[in-house]
Scaffold this motif. Structure first.
Motif, PDB file in Angstrom:
ATOM      1  N   SER A 277       0.829  -1.210   0.000  1.00  0.00           N
ATOM      2  CA  SER A 277       0.000   0.000   0.000  1.00  0.00           C
ATOM      3  C   SER A 277       0.859   1.255   0.000  1.00  0.00           C
ATOM      4  N   LYS A 278       1.971   1.199   0.711  1.00  0.00           N
ATOM      5  CA  LYS A 278       2.894   2.336   0.697  1.00  0.00           C
ATOM      6  C   LYS A 278       3.510   2.531  -0.686  1.00  0.00           C
ATOM      7  N   LEU A 279       3.835   1.426  -1.339  1.00  0.00           N
ATOM      8  CA  LEU A 279       4.508   1.515  -2.632  1.00  0.00           C
ATOM      9  C   LEU A 279       3.595   2.095  -3.709  1.00  0.00           C
ATOM     10  N   VAL A 280       2.345   1.661  -3.738  1.00  0.00           N
ATOM     11  CA  VAL A 280       1.450   2.133  -4.801  1.00  0.00           C
ATOM     12  C   VAL A 280       1.053   3.588  -4.593  1.00  0.00           C
ATOM     13  N   ALA A 281       1.316   4.128  -3.403  1.00  0.00           N
ATOM     14  CA  ALA A 281       1.005   5.535  -3.149  1.00  0.00           C
ATOM     15  C   ALA A 281       2.119   6.458  -3.628  1.00  0.00           C
ATOM     16  N   LEU A 282       3.242   5.871  -4.051  1.00  0.00           N
ATOM     17  CA  LEU A 282       4.386   6.661  -4.500  1.00  0.00           C
ATOM     18  C   LEU A 282       4.635   6.442  -5.985  1.00  0.00           C
ATOM     19  N   LYS A 283       5.251   7.416  -6.604  1.00  0.00           N
ATOM     20  CA  LYS A 283       5.552   7.338  -8.030  1.00  0.00           C
ATOM     21  C   LYS A 283       6.765   6.436  -8.259  1.00  0.00           C
ATOM     22  N   PRO A 284       6.710   5.548  -9.259  1.00  0.00           N
ATOM     23  CA  PRO A 284       7.869   4.696  -9.554  1.00  0.00           C
ATOM     24  C   PRO A 284       9.113   5.529  -9.842  1.00  0.00           C
ATOM     25  N   GLY A 285      10.233   5.082  -9.328  1.00  0.00           N
ATOM     26  CA  GLY A 285      11.482   5.796  -9.528  1.00  0.00           C
ATOM     27  C   GLY A 285      12.549   5.285  -8.582  1.00  0.00           C
ATOM     28  N   LYS A 286      13.634   6.027  -8.489  1.00  0.00           N
ATOM     29  CA  LYS A 286      14.774   5.608  -7.680  1.00  0.00           C
ATOM     30  C   LYS A 286      14.418   5.501  -6.198  1.00  0.00           C
ATOM     31  N   LEU A 288      11.532   4.822  -4.832  1.00  0.00           N
ATOM     32  CA  LEU A 288      10.715   3.630  -4.608  1.00  0.00           C
ATOM     33  C   LEU A 288      11.560   2.363  -4.721  1.00  0.00           C
ATOM     34  N   GLU A 289      12.461   2.357  -5.673  1.00  0.00           N
ATOM     35  CA  GLU A 289      13.354   1.202  -5.826  1.00  0.00           C
ATOM     36  C   GLU A 289      14.228   1.026  -4.591  1.00  0.00           C
ATOM     37  N   ARG A 290      14.676   2.134  -4.009  1.00  0.00           N
ATOM     38  CA  ARG A 290      15.497   2.064  -2.800  1.00  0.00           C
ATOM     39  C   ARG A 290      14.691   1.506  -1.623  1.00  0.00           C
ATOM     40  N   MET A 291      13.416   1.880  -1.534  1.00  0.00           N
ATOM     41  CA  MET A 291      12.556   1.333  -0.476  1.00  0.00           C
ATOM     42  C   MET A 291      12.434  -0.183  -0.605  1.00  0.00           C
ATOM     43  N   ILE A 292      12.201  -0.646  -1.823  1.00  0.00           N
ATOM     44  CA  ILE A 292      12.059  -2.086  -2.051  1.00  0.00           C
ATOM     45  C   ILE A 292      13.364  -2.803  -1.730  1.00  0.00           C
ATOM     46  N   LYS A 293      14.477  -2.221  -2.154  1.00  0.00           N
ATOM     47  CA  LYS A 293      15.781  -2.849  -1.926  1.00  0.00           C
ATOM     48  C   LYS A 293      16.077  -2.983  -0.438  1.00  0.00           C
ATOM     49  N   ASP A 294      15.767  -1.944   0.329  1.00  0.00           N
ATOM     50  CA  ASP A 294      16.008  -2.000   1.772  1.00  0.00           C
ATOM     51  C   ASP A 294      15.218  -3.132   2.422  1.00  0.00           C
ATOM     52  N   GLY A 360      -5.039  -0.821 -15.439  1.00  0.00           N
ATOM     53  CA  GLY A 360      -4.820   0.606 -15.660  1.00  0.00           C
ATOM     54  C   GLY A 360      -3.526   1.031 -15.011  1.00  0.00           C
ATOM     55  N   ILE A 361      -3.530   2.238 -14.444  1.00  0.00           N
ATOM     56  CA  ILE A 361      -2.319   2.765 -13.823  1.00  0.00           C
ATOM     57  C   ILE A 361      -1.851   1.872 -12.681  1.00  0.00           C
ATOM     58  N   THR A 362      -2.779   1.400 -11.857  1.00  0.00           N
ATOM     59  CA  THR A 362      -2.404   0.558 -10.719  1.00  0.00           C
ATOM     60  C   THR A 362      -1.750  -0.737 -11.178  1.00  0.00           C
ATOM     61  N   LEU A 366       2.023  -1.973 -10.341  1.00  0.00           N
ATOM     62  CA  LEU A 366       2.342  -3.249  -9.707  1.00  0.00           C
ATOM     63  C   LEU A 366       3.270  -4.090 -10.575  1.00  0.00           C
ATOM     64  N   GLU A 367       3.100  -4.022 -11.889  1.00  0.00           N
ATOM     65  CA  GLU A 367       4.019  -4.726 -12.790  1.00  0.00           C
ATOM     66  C   GLU A 367       5.432  -4.189 -12.617  1.00  0.00           C
ATOM     67  N   TRP A 368       5.542  -2.877 -12.485  1.00  0.00           N
ATOM     68  CA  TRP A 368       6.857  -2.264 -12.277  1.00  0.00           C
ATOM     69  C   TRP A 368       7.456  -2.733 -10.951  1.00  0.00           C
ATOM     70  N   VAL A 369       6.638  -2.780  -9.903  1.00  0.00           N
ATOM     71  CA  VAL A 369       7.111  -3.255  -8.595  1.00  0.00           C
ATOM     72  C   VAL A 369       7.590  -4.696  -8.693  1.00  0.00           C
ATOM     73  N   HIS A 370       6.834  -5.528  -9.403  1.00  0.00           N
ATOM     74  CA  HIS A 370       7.185  -6.938  -9.546  1.00  0.00           C
ATOM     75  C   HIS A 370       8.526  -7.102 -10.259  1.00  0.00           C
ATOM     76  N   GLN A 371       8.697  -6.421 -11.379  1.00  0.00           N
ATOM     77  CA  GLN A 371       9.933  -6.535 -12.149  1.00  0.00           C
ATOM     78  C   GLN A 371      11.122  -5.937 -11.400  1.00  0.00           C
ATOM     79  N   THR A 372      10.902  -4.825 -10.723  1.00  0.00           N
ATOM     80  CA  THR A 372      11.983  -4.194  -9.965  1.00  0.00           C
ATOM     81  C   THR A 372      12.429  -5.082  -8.815  1.00  0.00           C
TER      82      THR A 372
END
Length: 382
Positions: A277-286, A288-294, A360-362, A366-372
């Motif tokens: 829920s936190k991730l989808v509230a933010l725009k994809p980018g560096k 967000l990628e850093r949050m996932i990596k942590d 749609g956008i969501t 989520l596809e971006w989150v999955h691949q990242t």
């Protein structure tokens, strides 16, 4: 009788000296002089609780007072067998004629012969004792002894692997294959019935035929076992298993709605849903990628709850968690976000979106989150 090369003889003798002493049990040196004798005596006198699996040696740590009595007993019994194996190897190699260029090959051949006869009789602590002895060799900066013990360990693992079902063997091979293209080629060969496969290092090996669904399920079972524990000791292995599961599922071609990927969830895990829920509230980018990596590396929401590792699963929350300060829906303390469960949650949410034709956008997010996440796990794994 030929004379054993000095360096090889010294390595075997050093390894044996690390597992034997002048009196008493042959593995006394495993626990002495590295650790105080009093905790060792306590471990030896305490009755073991449960047998330990031979394929998963535990990490004992440096403080013997915290060692489990069952682990101590398994370590001692396994150490006796390690000493016996090394003694038999030394005896066989004393009768061999060879020069320095064939030393490593001779060790491997002798290890294959000696261990092949004993693999069915090995104690549960054999690999645990080997791991402990390898650690001692590292502390002593004895590379020759360490190399010898690693040859013995790898030989044991090879023999045990051959006794596993085909899909289990394939999971092990995939976890050792670094390149993505090589893993995909391996999966294709396996699905086609097996055969000869050339790995990343240029070595050829015979691979069995196996079902892709069985491979994915095996990796998933191992993931569930690892992620259900309070702490994760090996995140690199965890990342490899996630990649194996996802790539095997992807190659089956059923997509997100494939019923073969259904683990029977009726509700999604709370910690993963909160983080998503936190991730989808933010725009994809560096950022967000850093949050996932942590989180994938065990930080932030993915950090092991070490101080409460011994607490029961019904322990109450000490503070509010969730989005915007909301508390837990269940009132129970959620587990940390785990990589395998997180990707499973993303896939389930995506599957629900596509099943209802509301992409749609969501869905793109989520596809971006999955691949990242997969890209981050690939970097962690190898």
């Amino acid at each position: 009788m030929a004379i054993l090369p000095l360096s090889l003889s010294h390595s075997l003798t050093s390894a044996l000296s690390a597992t034997s002493s002048g009196t008493g049990r042959p593995v006394a040196r495993l626990l002495h002089p590295r650790v105080p004798s009093r905790p060792t005596v306590i471990c030896l006198t305490a009755p073991p609780k449960v047998p330990l699996p031979i394929a998963s040696p535990a990490s004992l740590g440096d403080d013997p007072s915290k060692w489990d009595p069952a682990e101590c007993d398994a370590l001692l019994r396994g150490g006796e067998q390690v000493a016996s194996v090394l003694q038999e190897m030394l005896k066989l190699m004393e009768d061999m004629e060879m020069d320095g260029s064939f030393e490593s090959l001779a060790v491997e051949l002798v290890a294959q012969g000696v261990i092949g006869k004993r693999v069915d009789e090995m104690e549960s602590g054999f690999l645990m004792a080997l791991d402990y002895m390898i650690q001692l060799a590292e502390k002593d900066s004895d590379n020759e002894r360490k190399s010898l013990l690693e040859v013995v360990k790898q030989t044991v693992l090879d023999h045990l692997t051959k006794k596993c079902p085909p899909h289990v063997q394939v999971v092990g091979l995939l976890c050792q294959t670094e390149k993505k293209d090589s893993r995909h080629e391996l999966l294709r060969r396996v699905a086609a019935g097996g055969g000869v496969f050339k790995n990343d290092k240029g070595l050829k090996c015979q691979i069995p035929g196996a079902n892709l669904n069985d491979i994915a399920n095996q990796a998933d079972d191992l993931l569930e076992l690892m992620e259900s524990r309070p702490t994760i000791p090996d995140r690199k292995l965890l990342a490899r298993l996630v990649i194996v599961r996802e790539e095997a599922r992807n190659m089956m071609g059923g997509g997100l709605l494939d019923e073969r990927n259904d683990r029977g969830f009726t509700t999604l895990p709370e910690a993963e849903v909160n983080f998503l829920s936190k991730l989808v509230a933010l725009k994809p980018g560096k950022a967000l990628e850093r949050m996932i990596k942590d989180v994938m590396q065990g930080k932030a929401e993915g950090a092991d709850n070490i101080e409460n590792a011994n607490a029961g699963p019904d322990s109450k929350l000490d503070h509010l968690t969730g989005i915007s300060g909301r508390g837990s829906v269940t009132g129970l303390k959620p587990r940390p976000v785990r990589p395998g469960m997180f990707l499973e949650t993303v896939s389930k949410v995506l599957g629900g979106i596509y099943a209802n034709n509301i992409s749609g956008i969501t869905a793109q997010h989520l596809e971006w989150v999955h691949q990242t996440t997969l890209k981050i796990l690939q970097e962690m794994a190898f």
